[in-house]
Enzyme design. Structure first.
Site, PDB file in Angstrom:
ATOM      1  CB  SER A   1      -0.960  -0.026   1.189  1.00 13.64           C
ATOM      2  OG  SER A   1      -2.016   0.875   0.999  1.00 13.64           O
TER       3      SER A   1
ATOM      4  CG  ASP B   1      -6.440  -2.986  -3.741  1.00 17.00           C
ATOM      5  OD1 ASP B   1      -7.237  -2.212  -3.176  1.00 17.00           O
ATOM      6  OD2 ASP B   1      -5.203  -2.853  -3.703  1.00 17.00           O
TER       7      ASP B   1
ATOM      8  CG  HIS C   1      -4.963  -3.042  -0.211  1.00 16.41           C
ATOM      9  ND1 HIS C   1      -4.651  -2.299  -1.315  1.00 16.41           N
ATOM     10  CD2 HIS C   1      -4.403  -2.394   0.839  1.00 16.41           C
ATOM     11  CE1 HIS C   1      -3.947  -1.241  -0.959  1.00 16.41           C
ATOM     12  NE2 HIS C   1      -3.774  -1.282   0.352  1.00 16.41           N
TER      13      HIS C   1
END
Length: 460
Positions: A154, A403, A428
């Site tokens: 991320s 995601d 994710h």
């Protein structure tokens, strides 16, 4: 977005309501590194202690060094015992470090979180922290001749890519998982079944009539009677409810339970089943049922939807404040670098009632950052790092098709040594989590592919 930290993404207020300290036991002991406060001002000699962890279980004398990058929450030491990167470390004989991000967890560069102090919080300062850490560790631990590999998921995934981009003499390769490398002020695209859209629209209409507030308070189990006096009051309530869906979609069917994360059993299929269950009543009633399900899952007695309370929390500058777990810090970074606001300003998403203007106003209210300054900052971020047009080498970009954030990442090969790994059916940061028997074949293949790339890159 995953932080290797608390495993729970909290764009702003969701982190306030759901952040937990349920960290599993680990043998990794916290250690401290003397770090510079301002890497870009030679006249500023101030230093502070940054937290890091080490796992030397698999380290071989000629092996590489793996550096996991912390993100927008406390660095969770459980990652020193679990995760795909340790599988790679065992096979490649790597020494493993994890460095907590400045201003998160126990890494406190300043006495408080005042806006004046938060000027030292940025991705550029964080990258310089990583560079200084890598340099000093290499010199003091005899690791100068080793090849270093950066890992992150991320926002830390973006940092992993940018670390290789900006400090290629220090980092040999990077695994940039689910990395939103393209900054964007407004990021509204989300999907939801038709019943979800009807529910949101119905609720918005009811909020226009104060006589419905008592029923809404009861239906959604609010902590206090609903008070809608400003557009922000309404937007905050609607955004809180929509956040239930955003979080579940982002982390659908992942394997975060090892971190002590609650709610991994709530999937897209579970929410869709509730929203499609006519026996619960109309779409509005089903929407309320989802809210109650999430409150039960997270052991919340009631739902706090007071915008005024949120403002008080977010403007509390103490390290003991309710937003100090990462909420105040991360929203600051969105206001000064990235945007990433999940608004309702698009026909391609199902929610209503929290427009971009509501998000942007918080930047001014919390940090005195204007809309123009925000737009300029986002443009500068893309100019500095390259956005989608990153130009480097030996960076792999894994992303999951479910995601939503893959839209801001690299999903097609830029070059042979800047490959993308697009994983169908995963959410994710899925490839970072420990493998399990029920993982889809595409996910297992993706993990293997990343390993083969690292194996290849470490030979050169």
């Amino acid at each position: 977005m995953l932080t290797v930290a608390d495993g729970r993404k909290g764009f702003g207020k969701f982190l306030l309501q759901r952040h937990d300290e349920n960290i599993q036991k680990t043998e990794a002991k916290e250690q401290w590194f003397l770090q510079k406060l301002d890497h870009f001002n030679g006249q500023d000699s101030r230093v502070w202690k940054q937290r890091y962890f080490v796992n030397d279980t698999f380290a071989k004398p000629d092996g590489p060094v793996f550096l996991m990058i912390g993100g927008e929450g406390p660095a969770n030491p459980i990652w020193m015992d679990h995760g795909t990167w340790l599988t790679y470390a065992e096979k490649l004989g790597a020494l493993c470090f994890m460095l907590e991000h400045r201003f998160y967890g126990k890494s406190h560069p300043t006495p408080d979180l005042s806006t004046d102090n938060l000027r030292f919080l940025s991705s550029r300062q964080a990258l310089a922290d990583l560079a200084h850490f890598r340099t000093v560790m290499a010199e003091t631990q005899g690791l100068s001749n080793r090849k270093w590999v950066a890992f992150g998921g991320s926002y830390p995934g973006s940092l992993a890519a940018w670390f290789r981009l900006k400090y290629p003499h220090l980092i040999h390769a990077s695994v940039a998982t689910s990395a939103p490398v393209h900054a964007q002020v407004n990021f509204p695209e989300r999907k939801l079944p038709p019943a979800g859209s009807k529910a949101s629209d119905t609720l918005v209409e009811r909020l226009k009539d104060p006589t419905t507030y008592d029923n809404i308070t009861k239906d959604f189990n609010l902590c206090s009677k609903l008070q809608i006096q400003t557009e922000s009051d309404s937007a905050y309530f609607l955004e809180t409810l929509a956040g239930n869906f955003m979080d579940v979609v982002q982390y659908n069917q992942d394997n975060r339970a090892f971190e002590g994360v609650v709610g991994t059993n709530i999937t897209i299929e579970v929410l869709c089943a509730v929203m499609a269950d006519a026996s619960l009543g109309d779409p509005y009633k089903r929407y309320a049922a989802v809210a109650r399900l999430m409150m039960e899952t997270f052991s919340m007695k009631c739902l706090n939807v007071s915008y005024n309370n949120y403002v008080q929390d977010m403007t509390n500058t103490s390290w003991d404040g309710p937003a100090a777990g990462g909420g105040r810090q991360w929203v600051y970074q969105t206001c000064t670098e990235f945007g990433f606001y999940q608004s309702t300003d698009s026909p391609d998403q199902p929610f209503t009632g929290f427009p971009l203007d509501y998000q942007v106003k918080q930047c001014a209210e919390f940090y005195n950052v204007s809309a123009e300054q925000l737009a300029d900052a986002v443009a500068q971020t893309n100019e500095y790092y390259g956005g989608y047009n990153i130009r480097s080498s030996r960076i792999v970009f894994p992303n999951g098709s479910i995601d939503p954030w893959h839209a801001l990442g690299i999903t097609a090969d830029i070059a042979a040594d800047l490959p993308a790994v697009f994983i169908k059916g995963t959410a994710h940061c899925a490839n970072m989590y420990p493998a399990r028997a029920e993982d889809p074949v595409a996910l297992s293949m993706a993990r293997d592919h990343v390993f083969l790339l690292l194996q290849q890159w470490l030979k050169h």
